[in-house]
Design a protein around this motif. Structure first.
Motif, PDB file in Angstrom:
ATOM      1  N   LYS A  16      51.666  40.127  55.763  1.00  0.00           N
ATOM      2  CA  LYS A  16      51.539  39.169  54.653  1.00  0.00           C
ATOM      3  C   LYS A  16      50.204  39.344  53.929  1.00  0.00           C
ATOM      4  CE  LYS A  16      51.754  34.180  53.787  1.00  0.00           C
ATOM      5  NZ  LYS A  16      50.494  33.932  53.113  1.00  0.00           N
ATOM      6  N   SER A  17      49.179  39.702  54.673  1.00  0.00           N
ATOM      7  CA  SER A  17      47.865  39.853  54.046  1.00  0.00           C
ATOM      8  C   SER A  17      47.793  41.116  53.186  1.00  0.00           C
ATOM      9  CB  SER A  17      46.770  39.856  55.112  1.00  0.00           C
ATOM     10  OG  SER A  17      46.836  38.659  55.844  1.00  0.00           O
ATOM     11  N   GLN A  18      48.652  42.084  53.454  1.00  0.00           N
ATOM     12  CA  GLN A  18      48.758  43.234  52.532  1.00  0.00           C
ATOM     13  C   GLN A  18      49.321  42.746  51.207  1.00  0.00           C
ATOM     14  OE1 GLN A  18      51.349  45.919  54.825  1.00  0.00           O
ATOM     15  NE2 GLN A  18      49.664  47.395  54.843  1.00  0.00           N
ATOM     16  N   THR A  19      50.319  41.890  51.291  1.00  0.00           N
ATOM     17  CA  THR A  19      50.916  41.342  50.082  1.00  0.00           C
ATOM     18  C   THR A  19      49.859  40.570  49.286  1.00  0.00           C
ATOM     19  OG1 THR A  19      52.904  41.109  51.417  1.00  0.00           O
ATOM     20  CG2 THR A  19      52.939  40.093  49.240  1.00  0.00           C
ATOM     21  N   ASN A  20      49.071  39.750  49.991  1.00  0.00           N
ATOM     22  CA  ASN A  20      47.934  39.066  49.358  1.00  0.00           C
ATOM     23  C   ASN A  20      47.039  40.043  48.626  1.00  0.00           C
ATOM     24  OD1 ASN A  20      47.942  36.326  49.874  1.00  0.00           O
ATOM     25  ND2 ASN A  20      47.106  36.580  51.936  1.00  0.00           N
ATOM     26  N   ALA A  21      46.673  41.114  49.340  1.00  0.00           N
ATOM     27  CA  ALA A  21      45.745  42.090  48.782  1.00  0.00           C
ATOM     28  C   ALA A  21      46.347  42.753  47.547  1.00  0.00           C
ATOM     29  CB  ALA A  21      45.367  43.132  49.822  1.00  0.00           C
ATOM     30  N   ILE A  22      47.631  43.027  47.585  1.00  0.00           N
ATOM     31  CA  ILE A  22      48.274  43.664  46.431  1.00  0.00           C
ATOM     32  C   ILE A  22      48.181  42.749  45.209  1.00  0.00           C
ATOM     33  CG2 ILE A  22      50.471  44.464  45.478  1.00  0.00           C
ATOM     34  CD1 ILE A  22      51.144  45.524  48.284  1.00  0.00           C
ATOM     35  N   GLY A  23      48.400  41.471  45.416  1.00  0.00           N
ATOM     36  CA  GLY A  23      48.244  40.503  44.326  1.00  0.00           C
ATOM     37  C   GLY A  23      46.838  40.576  43.740  1.00  0.00           C
ATOM     38  N   GLU A  24      45.849  40.586  44.616  1.00  0.00           N
ATOM     39  CA  GLU A  24      44.456  40.666  44.167  1.00  0.00           C
ATOM     40  C   GLU A  24      44.189  41.981  43.442  1.00  0.00           C
ATOM     41  OE1 GLU A  24      41.726  38.405  44.604  1.00  0.00           O
ATOM     42  OE2 GLU A  24      43.343  37.012  45.073  1.00  0.00           O
ATOM     43  N   ILE A  25      44.737  43.066  43.978  1.00  0.00           N
ATOM     44  CA  ILE A  25      44.506  44.384  43.365  1.00  0.00           C
ATOM     45  C   ILE A  25      45.094  44.426  41.952  1.00  0.00           C
ATOM     46  CG2 ILE A  25      45.119  46.843  43.488  1.00  0.00           C
ATOM     47  CD1 ILE A  25      44.766  46.642  46.546  1.00  0.00           C
ATOM     48  N   TYR A  83      40.891  52.368  44.781  1.00  0.00           N
ATOM     49  CA  TYR A  83      40.674  52.739  46.182  1.00  0.00           C
ATOM     50  C   TYR A  83      39.277  53.327  46.386  1.00  0.00           C
ATOM     51  CZ  TYR A  83      45.112  51.121  47.719  1.00  0.00           C
ATOM     52  OH  TYR A  83      46.142  50.271  48.042  1.00  0.00           O
ATOM     53  N   LYS A  84      38.749  53.942  45.357  1.00  0.00           N
ATOM     54  CA  LYS A  84      37.369  54.420  45.444  1.00  0.00           C
ATOM     55  C   LYS A  84      36.424  53.215  45.596  1.00  0.00           C
ATOM     56  CE  LYS A  84      34.256  57.644  43.065  1.00  0.00           C
ATOM     57  NZ  LYS A  84      33.329  56.799  42.243  1.00  0.00           N
ATOM     58  N   ASP A  85      36.646  52.203  44.782  1.00  0.00           N
ATOM     59  CA  ASP A  85      35.834  50.978  44.895  1.00  0.00           C
ATOM     60  C   ASP A  85      35.952  50.383  46.302  1.00  0.00           C
ATOM     61  OD1 ASP A  85      35.292  51.312  42.256  1.00  0.00           O
ATOM     62  OD2 ASP A  85      36.449  49.588  41.536  1.00  0.00           O
ATOM     63  N   ILE A  86      37.176  50.352  46.815  1.00  0.00           N
ATOM     64  CA  ILE A  86      37.390  49.759  48.144  1.00  0.00           C
ATOM     65  C   ILE A  86      36.629  50.563  49.202  1.00  0.00           C
ATOM     66  CG2 ILE A  86      39.108  49.322  49.953  1.00  0.00           C
ATOM     67  CD1 ILE A  86      41.080  48.544  47.715  1.00  0.00           C
ATOM     68  N   TYR A  87      36.687  51.890  49.118  1.00  0.00           N
ATOM     69  CA  TYR A  87      35.990  52.696  50.124  1.00  0.00           C
ATOM     70  C   TYR A  87      34.478  52.535  50.012  1.00  0.00           C
ATOM     71  CZ  TYR A  87      40.454  54.519  51.461  1.00  0.00           C
ATOM     72  OH  TYR A  87      41.743  54.589  51.915  1.00  0.00           O
ATOM     73  N   LEU A 138      36.921  46.151  51.263  1.00  0.00           N
ATOM     74  CA  LEU A 138      38.159  45.554  50.769  1.00  0.00           C
ATOM     75  C   LEU A 138      37.891  44.284  49.954  1.00  0.00           C
ATOM     76  CD1 LEU A 138      41.258  45.440  50.794  1.00  0.00           C
ATOM     77  CD2 LEU A 138      41.150  44.522  53.107  1.00  0.00           C
ATOM     78  N   ASP A 139      36.799  43.575  50.300  1.00  0.00           N
ATOM     79  CA  ASP A 139      36.457  42.335  49.597  1.00  0.00           C
ATOM     80  C   ASP A 139      36.340  42.523  48.085  1.00  0.00           C
ATOM     81  OD1 ASP A 139      36.096  41.599  52.201  1.00  0.00           O
ATOM     82  OD2 ASP A 139      34.062  40.820  51.951  1.00  0.00           O
ATOM     83  N   VAL A 140      36.068  43.753  47.669  1.00  0.00           N
ATOM     84  CA  VAL A 140      35.743  43.988  46.260  1.00  0.00           C
ATOM     85  C   VAL A 140      36.884  43.564  45.323  1.00  0.00           C
ATOM     86  CG1 VAL A 140      36.558  46.389  46.071  1.00  0.00           C
ATOM     87  CG2 VAL A 140      34.623  45.633  44.697  1.00  0.00           C
ATOM     88  N   VAL A 141      38.110  43.592  45.792  1.00  0.00           N
ATOM     89  CA  VAL A 141      39.240  43.243  44.917  1.00  0.00           C
ATOM     90  C   VAL A 141      39.467  41.739  44.832  1.00  0.00           C
ATOM     91  CG1 VAL A 141      40.399  45.449  45.312  1.00  0.00           C
ATOM     92  CG2 VAL A 141      41.013  43.467  46.746  1.00  0.00           C
ATOM     93  N   SER A 142      38.758  40.989  45.660  1.00  0.00           N
ATOM     94  CA  SER A 142      38.977  39.545  45.685  1.00  0.00           C
ATOM     95  C   SER A 142      38.257  38.862  44.540  1.00  0.00           C
ATOM     96  CB  SER A 142      38.469  38.979  47.010  1.00  0.00           C
ATOM     97  OG  SER A 142      38.342  37.578  46.933  1.00  0.00           O
TER      98      SER A 142
END
Ligand code: ADP
Ligand code: MG
Length: 565
Positions: free
Chosen positions: A490-499, A522-526, A530-534
């Protein structure tokens, strides 16, 4: 400090719930800093978000426990589960609504990068949610005091300090994940697309549980001699199992003999699994994509012409758009979209495929001439996909032997055991000609990357939020992800929404393709985590787990307002 927090809590005890807002801020404890980032408005609202940061000199994890990305994810996962276990044993302070709940976003059977825990050289930080305790709509100050002043120090003491944890278990987690990543990184060199270890437990407890099936009837995996290979893993040493070679592989066998179970384990093999799962060493190339029929989905200007042509009413299949795809057009679009974003392995199961997309036998070719049939079946493209595009296929097919002609490996499942029947199948293919005409043409499949437009990503209405594992609310719309089978959390789904929100605000320039945009994300995330998309970057970012770009693209492709040039 902690004393300030206590004073505030004494002051607001018994007041209306809104007075809790005063708590937002930072508090220093003996062993950690508490950040109260967001306080909920009432006991029924989503819980308050806090972070607990322990300096690394107090937490004291050896650098070697997190000194590469595999180990870091593993240690973070281990600590998240430890916190979860401690929370489970705390006394309940349950009150109105969600009040009294303490929560950390622990994963399921997979070990995935998630926002719940951060470990680095400076600190260990756990991100928790707390339903601030209430009696009715009044503040339960003594309950809140117990949570902040008693429970949090206990959680830190018992689950975030190396000295309180079982160091052997930590190493088991860290080394298993490192071995899994290592094995996955070696597949290509060895000419493989997947590996299934001897002794692996593939079947799951039930259709709704991802935990291993238990009991005397479970048959552990045992590779056939001809496909057995060895790997030397950095920690565990030698491991043996079945290597599935590049190219076209068929999984055949009688009904209920374990074909789909094998394929499902392979499709989840893009992820690492926790020790004890049974699939720790079922490892698949990281970009493998499960392809299935998905009638009813939307399609936005996808070139499905390699598979579908000459539809009634002269519909253009090079920029095929529909609000309501059929089984075969949806399956074609799923393949083309996978190629567009990048994949080296397609996984298909007859159980979830459109029959007319998969096969067209000699008799049907006689009755319905090629010019009356829009579909070029997968059987006539599957070899070409490997030859021209370097994309392998693993296909479960118990119902038609036509595929013997195009397969270079045939695995038979019998009583949950695999057998290599490649030679037998080839012999049969020679003896019993199918007499079917090969359809389609020899033109390589070339996909022109699509370029998203801004207008399709505007959120009308409120906001982007995941509703459950398979649905993202996107303003007034919903993105249905039920058939995106490799979404596991479910948290992947959350992350996709944020992305998607992140992309829309930052990277949709009407020049970059979907893939180019996702690469930037994905470069930003690396680089930044992962917080960067929030939208709450810098604070508790919400409960996020990393998904692959394949799944983010899948969500965009299913967004009904999504538009491309
Ligand atoms: P098929 O696709 O060949 O029809 P499935 O993979 O759906 O068969 O498996 C049929 C049933 O057998 C499922 O309930 C599954 O959980 C169970 N099963 C699969 N593999 C094993 C195994 N290795 N040991 C015990 N049961 C298994
Ligand atoms: Mg099946």
């Amino acid at each position: 400090t902690k004393e300030d927090l206590k004073k505030k809590l004494d002051k607001i005890d018994g007041k209306g719930y809104k007075a809790y807002k005063d708590l937002e801020g930072e508090y220093e404890f003996e062993k950690f800093i508490l950040y109260i980032d967001h306080v909920q408005g009432d006991p029924f609202a989503p819980p308050s978000r806090i972070r607990v940061k322990v300096p690394q000199n107090i937490a004291d994890f050896e650098f070697s426990m997190y000194n590469n990305p595999s180990r870091q994810v593993a240690l973070e996962d281990f600590l998240t589960r430890s916190v979860f276990e401690v929370i489970k044993r705390l006394p309940s302070l349950k009150g109105t609504g969600h009040s009294g709940d303490i929560y950390i976003d622990k994963g399921g059977q997979q070990i995935i990068k998630r926002s719940a825990m951060v470990v680095n050289k400076d600190y260990v930080e756990a991100r928790l949610s707390i339903g601030l305790p209430a009696f009715g709509r009044r503040i339960n100050g003594s309950g809140a005091q117990r949570i902040f002043l008693e429970f949090l120090p206990q959680i830190v003491e018992k689950s975030l300090l190396k000295k309180s944890l079982n160091v052997q278990d930590i190493w088991l987690w860290v080394e298993t994940v490192e071995d899994q990543d290592y094995l996955r990184s070696q597949l290509k060199e060895r000419g493989l697309v997947a590996f299934v270890a001897d002794g692996a437990i593939l079947p799951r407890e039930s259709g709704i549980s991802d935990r291993p099936l238990k009991g005397g009837n479970v048959v552990p995996f045992e590779s056939p001699d001809s496909l057995r290979i060895k790997f030397q893993l950095p920690n565990r040493g030698e491991i043996t199992g079945m290597g599935i070679p590049e190219g076209v592989t068929l999984i055949v066998g009688g009904g209920y003999h374990g074909k789909s179970t094998l394929l499902q384990a392979i499709q989840k093999g893009v992820y690492n699994h926790i020790p004890g799962d049974g699939r720790e060493f079922v490892i698949t190339v990281a970009d493998a994509v499960k392809i299935r029929a998905e009638d009813g989905r939307r399609i936005e200007k996808v070139d499905i012409s390699p598979f579908i042509n000459n539809l009634p009413n002269n519909v253009d299949t090079t920029r095929f758009t529909t609000e309501n795809a059929s089984g075969s057009t949806s399956q074609a679009a799923n393949i083309i979209e996978a190629i567009e974003i990048g994949t080296s392995l397609l996984l298909l199961d007859e159980d979830t495929s459109a029959t007319n997309f998969m096969i067209r036998d000699a008799r049907m070719q006689k009755l319905i001439a090629k010019k009356e049939e829009p579909i070029t079946p997968f059987i006539d493209r599957v070899k070409q996909l490997y030859k021209d595009n370097g994309i392998s296929t693993i296909l479960v097919m118990g119902g038609s032997g036509d595929y013997f002609d195009v397969a270079n490996c045939v695995i038979k499942m019998h009583n949950y055991r695999p057998y290599d029947v490649t030679q037998e199948a080839k012999k049969i293919a020679k003896e019993f000609k199918t007499n079917r005409e090969v359809e389609g043409n020899n033109e390589p499949i070339v996909i022109k990357p699509r370029i998203p437009l801004k207008k399709g990503l505007e959120v009308k209405g409120k906001k982007i939020k995941s509703k459950d594992e398979d649905t993202i609310k996107f303003g007034y719309q919903e993105i249905e992800l039920d058939y995106v089978e490799q979404l596991v959390d479910k948290s992947q789904t959350n992350a996709i929404g944020e992305i998607i929100r992140y992309i829309a605000s930052k990277y949709v320039d009407e020049k970059s393709s979907i893939k180019e945009i996702l690469k930037k994300v994905y470069k930003d995330i690396y680089e930044k985590g992962l917080d960067v998309v929030s939208s709450f970057y810098g604070k508790h970012p919400g409960n996020l787990a990393l998904s692959r770009l394949q799944e983010v693209a899948a969500a965009l492709n299913r967004l009904r307002s999504f538009t491309v040039k």
